[in-house]
Design a protein around this motif. Structure first.
Motif, PDB file in Angstrom:
ATOM      1  N   VAL A  88      40.961  47.587  36.656  1.00 33.67           N
ATOM      2  CA  VAL A  88      42.182  47.663  37.461  1.00 33.67           C
ATOM      3  C   VAL A  88      42.354  49.135  37.848  1.00 33.67           C
ATOM      4  N   PRO A  89      42.129  49.486  39.102  1.00 28.05           N
ATOM      5  CA  PRO A  89      42.207  50.900  39.482  1.00 28.05           C
ATOM      6  C   PRO A  89      43.620  51.455  39.304  1.00 28.05           C
ATOM      7  N   ARG A  90      43.722  52.759  39.259  1.00 28.73           N
ATOM      8  CA  ARG A  90      45.024  53.375  38.971  1.00 28.73           C
ATOM      9  C   ARG A  90      46.043  53.093  40.058  1.00 28.73           C
ATOM     10  N   ASP A  91      45.584  52.794  41.260  1.00 27.05           N
ATOM     11  CA  ASP A  91      46.508  52.443  42.331  1.00 27.05           C
ATOM     12  C   ASP A  91      46.557  50.928  42.553  1.00 27.05           C
ATOM     13  N   GLY A  92      45.992  50.158  41.619  1.00 24.18           N
ATOM     14  CA  GLY A  92      46.012  48.708  41.734  1.00 24.18           C
ATOM     15  C   GLY A  92      47.294  48.128  41.142  1.00 24.18           C
ATOM     16  N   LYS A  93      47.385  46.812  41.222  1.00 22.42           N
ATOM     17  CA  LYS A  93      48.519  46.096  40.653  1.00 22.42           C
ATOM     18  C   LYS A  93      48.018  44.753  40.148  1.00 22.42           C
ATOM     19  N   ALA A  94      48.427  44.389  38.930  1.00 18.04           N
ATOM     20  CA  ALA A  94      47.925  43.173  38.302  1.00 18.04           C
ATOM     21  C   ALA A  94      49.021  42.130  38.147  1.00 18.04           C
ATOM     22  N   LEU A  95      48.631  40.876  38.298  1.00 23.84           N
ATOM     23  CA  LEU A  95      49.458  39.737  37.926  1.00 23.84           C
ATOM     24  C   LEU A  95      48.922  39.227  36.599  1.00 23.84           C
ATOM     25  N   VAL A  96      49.749  39.296  35.551  1.00 28.35           N
ATOM     26  CA  VAL A  96      49.358  38.826  34.226  1.00 28.35           C
ATOM     27  C   VAL A  96      49.915  37.425  34.015  1.00 28.35           C
ATOM     28  N   LEU A  97      49.029  36.499  33.679  1.00 27.13           N
ATOM     29  CA  LEU A  97      49.433  35.118  33.418  1.00 27.13           C
ATOM     30  C   LEU A  97      49.583  34.958  31.909  1.00 27.13           C
ATOM     31  N   ALA A  98      50.820  34.813  31.466  1.00 27.66           N
ATOM     32  CA  ALA A  98      51.108  34.798  30.034  1.00 27.66           C
ATOM     33  C   ALA A  98      51.701  33.454  29.619  1.00 27.66           C
ATOM     34  N   LEU A 113      48.960  51.836  30.104  1.00 23.68           N
ATOM     35  CA  LEU A 113      48.008  52.445  31.023  1.00 23.68           C
ATOM     36  C   LEU A 113      48.650  52.928  32.322  1.00 23.68           C
ATOM     37  N   ASN A 114      49.946  52.671  32.455  1.00 24.79           N
ATOM     38  CA  ASN A 114      50.659  53.017  33.695  1.00 24.79           C
ATOM     39  C   ASN A 114      50.052  52.322  34.919  1.00 24.79           C
ATOM     40  N   ARG A 115      49.624  51.075  34.708  1.00 24.15           N
ATOM     41  CA  ARG A 115      49.152  50.256  35.818  1.00 24.15           C
ATOM     42  C   ARG A 115      50.293  49.351  36.263  1.00 24.15           C
ATOM     43  N   ALA A 116      50.558  49.320  37.542  1.00 29.13           N
ATOM     44  CA  ALA A 116      51.596  48.431  38.058  1.00 29.13           C
ATOM     45  C   ALA A 116      51.215  46.980  37.751  1.00 29.13           C
ATOM     46  N   HIS A 117      52.187  46.177  37.369  1.00 24.10           N
ATOM     47  CA  HIS A 117      51.897  44.793  37.043  1.00 24.10           C
ATOM     48  C   HIS A 117      53.161  43.953  37.072  1.00 24.10           C
ATOM     49  N   VAL A 118      52.977  42.666  37.258  1.00 22.92           N
ATOM     50  CA  VAL A 118      54.043  41.681  37.131  1.00 22.92           C
ATOM     51  C   VAL A 118      53.528  40.586  36.210  1.00 22.92           C
ATOM     52  N   VAL A 119      54.453  39.845  35.616  1.00 22.62           N
ATOM     53  CA  VAL A 119      54.090  38.844  34.621  1.00 22.62           C
ATOM     54  C   VAL A 119      54.650  37.484  35.026  1.00 22.62           C
ATOM     55  N   LEU A 120      53.787  36.488  35.010  1.00 22.50           N
ATOM     56  CA  LEU A 120      54.236  35.101  35.067  1.00 22.50           C
ATOM     57  C   LEU A 120      54.246  34.605  33.631  1.00 22.50           C
ATOM     58  N   PRO A 141      51.653  41.065  48.417  1.00 25.63           N
ATOM     59  CA  PRO A 141      50.323  41.497  48.881  1.00 25.63           C
ATOM     60  C   PRO A 141      49.785  42.719  48.155  1.00 25.63           C
ATOM     61  N   ASP A 142      50.628  43.398  47.357  1.00 20.70           N
ATOM     62  CA  ASP A 142      50.159  44.573  46.627  1.00 20.70           C
ATOM     63  C   ASP A 142      49.319  44.214  45.401  1.00 20.70           C
ATOM     64  N   ILE A 143      49.409  42.978  44.954  1.00 20.20           N
ATOM     65  CA  ILE A 143      48.637  42.569  43.779  1.00 20.20           C
ATOM     66  C   ILE A 143      47.149  42.557  44.121  1.00 20.20           C
ATOM     67  N   THR A 144      46.375  43.246  43.293  1.00 14.83           N
ATOM     68  CA  THR A 144      44.926  43.326  43.514  1.00 14.83           C
ATOM     69  C   THR A 144      44.133  42.485  42.518  1.00 14.83           C
ATOM     70  N   HIS A 145      44.691  42.272  41.327  1.00 19.74           N
ATOM     71  CA  HIS A 145      43.966  41.596  40.253  1.00 19.74           C
ATOM     72  C   HIS A 145      44.867  40.585  39.548  1.00 19.74           C
ATOM     73  N   VAL A 146      44.248  39.523  39.073  1.00 16.75           N
ATOM     74  CA  VAL A 146      44.918  38.531  38.234  1.00 16.75           C
ATOM     75  C   VAL A 146      44.263  38.570  36.860  1.00 16.75           C
ATOM     76  N   ILE A 147      45.096  38.576  35.817  1.00 20.64           N
ATOM     77  CA  ILE A 147      44.614  38.602  34.442  1.00 20.64           C
ATOM     78  C   ILE A 147      44.932  37.255  33.814  1.00 20.64           C
ATOM     79  N   ALA A 148      43.908  36.540  33.359  1.00 20.56           N
ATOM     80  CA  ALA A 148      44.104  35.213  32.769  1.00 20.56           C
ATOM     81  C   ALA A 148      43.536  35.173  31.355  1.00 20.56           C
TER      82      ALA A 148
END
Length: 395
Positions: A88-98, A113-120, A141-148
């Motif tokens: 996840v690059p430093r300017d990326g944003k992750a969607l975390v599926l929890a 890590l100071n990575r932008a993220h949102v959580v479902l 549209p800013d989300i670059t990665h999904v974490i599952a």
């Protein structure tokens, strides 16, 4: 006699079975492999590292040539942090599926890590679904990665990573998978499920001992990860580049753990690979769940969501049931179970992985029956509140 029966032997010297999602009960051969010392710079050990990496890549099946395997010293959580920080690059944003503790831990890691993220956050009962992921990605549209999380062991849910992957790539984003407790027993074939990287650990379904994790990632993602990491020791790109150049780990490797893992990896192949290992674990689950339900216990999850890794049961409503007492009685009978992690109702967990087969799981059910009798618990049924909470899953 089958290979799996040859491998399944009772623990020695009164050791209990570990009914946990790792560390787990290992074979004698795995333990014995740790009796020799190895030089981390020696050609023999470098050969072991090559075998480890190649053997893990082989578990991917078709499409594995696009990936490489990077072992990382430390616990599974170390490897998860390494994956998140590197991909996840430093300017990326992750969607975390929890939907349990380990999805939330990934979110906590990204915060460090100071990575932008949102959580479902689906709570303890529900899996994240593809249509939910698609909607969130369409709205942001800013989300670059999904974490599952492949298997959320705090509840035992086997999450639907295939539909999550389909939604992720339909939206032009990238998927990272924490397959800590599932890889090696549940297929994660890149020919069927697209992802950029996944992470797992030595002491899970391959049945090694704790000491290192591993990141399996697409080679182009590994190349692109240069400079992303916040950490010297957790830099996946740097570890990968160094291993490919020298055949060595950058810093002192857990040599004895690697030796044990090679033995475990060979046994995994003899048992029939992912299909063979996963089949045994599924039989373990089915025998144990049926027996526990016959005693009156209720599973947290509907059968369709039960993983072959670990199963969560509600604690009985009977006031004579005290989990600590039940735990101690089960341990006295040779079985170490796992406390629950649910936030709403009391629960406990029983793992299905490690050097155990369905005959051992029948003994687990017998031990649970005897423990209830010794406690004076006449009915293992859960409180009505637990069943009400479970009804949310069916809805």
């Amino acid at each position: 006699m089958t290979a799996s029966k040859q491998q399944i032997e009772p623990p020695r010297l009164g050791e209990p079975y570990l009914l946990t999602p790792g560390p787990l009960t290992t074979s004698y051969e795995v333990k014995e492999a740790m009796l020799r010392d190895w030089g981390s710079w020696d050609d023999d050990f470098r050969g072991m590292t090559r075998e480890l990496r190649a053997g893990l890549l082989a578990l991917l099946g078709e499409g594995s040539d696009e990936f490489d395997c990077v072992p990382m010293q430390g616990s599974g959580t170390f490897a998860v942090e390494a994956m998140l920080a590197s991909f996840v690059p430093r300017d990326g944003k992750a969607l975390v599926l929890a939907n349990g503790a380990y999805g939330l831990r990934s979110a906590q890691t990204l915060a460090y890590l100071n990575r932008a993220h949102v959580v479902l956050d689906k709570g303890d009962y529900l899996p994240p679904r593809g249509d939910e992921v698609a909607q969130i990605l369409a709205d942001d549209p800013d989300i670059t990665h999904v974490i599952a999380i492949h298997c959320e062991t705090s509840s035992g849910i086997l999450n639907p990573v295939e539909e999550i992957s389909e939604a992720t790539y339909a939206a032009g984003r990238k998927l990272l998978v924490d397959s800590m407790s599932a890889f090696g027993a549940v297929d994660l074939k890149p020919s069927e499920i697209r992802y950029e990287a996944m992470v797992s650990s030595a002491n899970k379904c391959i049945e090694g001992v704790p000491g290192f994790g591993f990141v399996i990632a697409r080679k182009d993602e590994l190349e692109a990860a240069k400079g992303n990491s916040h950490s010297l020791s957790l830099d996946v790109h740097a570890q990968w580049a160094h291993m490919n150049k020298t055949g060595q780990w950058r810093f002192t490797p857990p040599t004895h753990v690697v030796a044990a893992f090679i033995v475990a990896l060979r046994a995994h192949a003899i048992e029939g690979g992912v299909a063979g290992r996963g089949g045994r674990y599924a039989r373990n689950r089915d025998v144990m769940v049926q027996g526990m339900r016959e005693l009156g216990f209720e599973t947290l999850l509907d059968s369709r969501w039960l993983s072959p890794i670990i199963v969560t049961f509600f604690c009985p409503a009977d006031e004579k049931f005290v989990f600590d007492t039940f735990y101690g009685l089960m341990k006295d009978k040779g079985f170490i179970i796992y406390p629950g992690k649910l936030t709403v109702v009391d629960s406990f967990r029983v793992g299905c992985i490690g050097q155990m087969d369905e005959h051992v799981m029948q003994q687990v059910v017998t031990a649970a029956k005897e423990s209830l009798e010794e406690m004076g618990v006449a009915n293992a049924a859960p409180p009505a509140r637990a069943l009400e909470e479970r009804a949310k899953l069916a809805a």
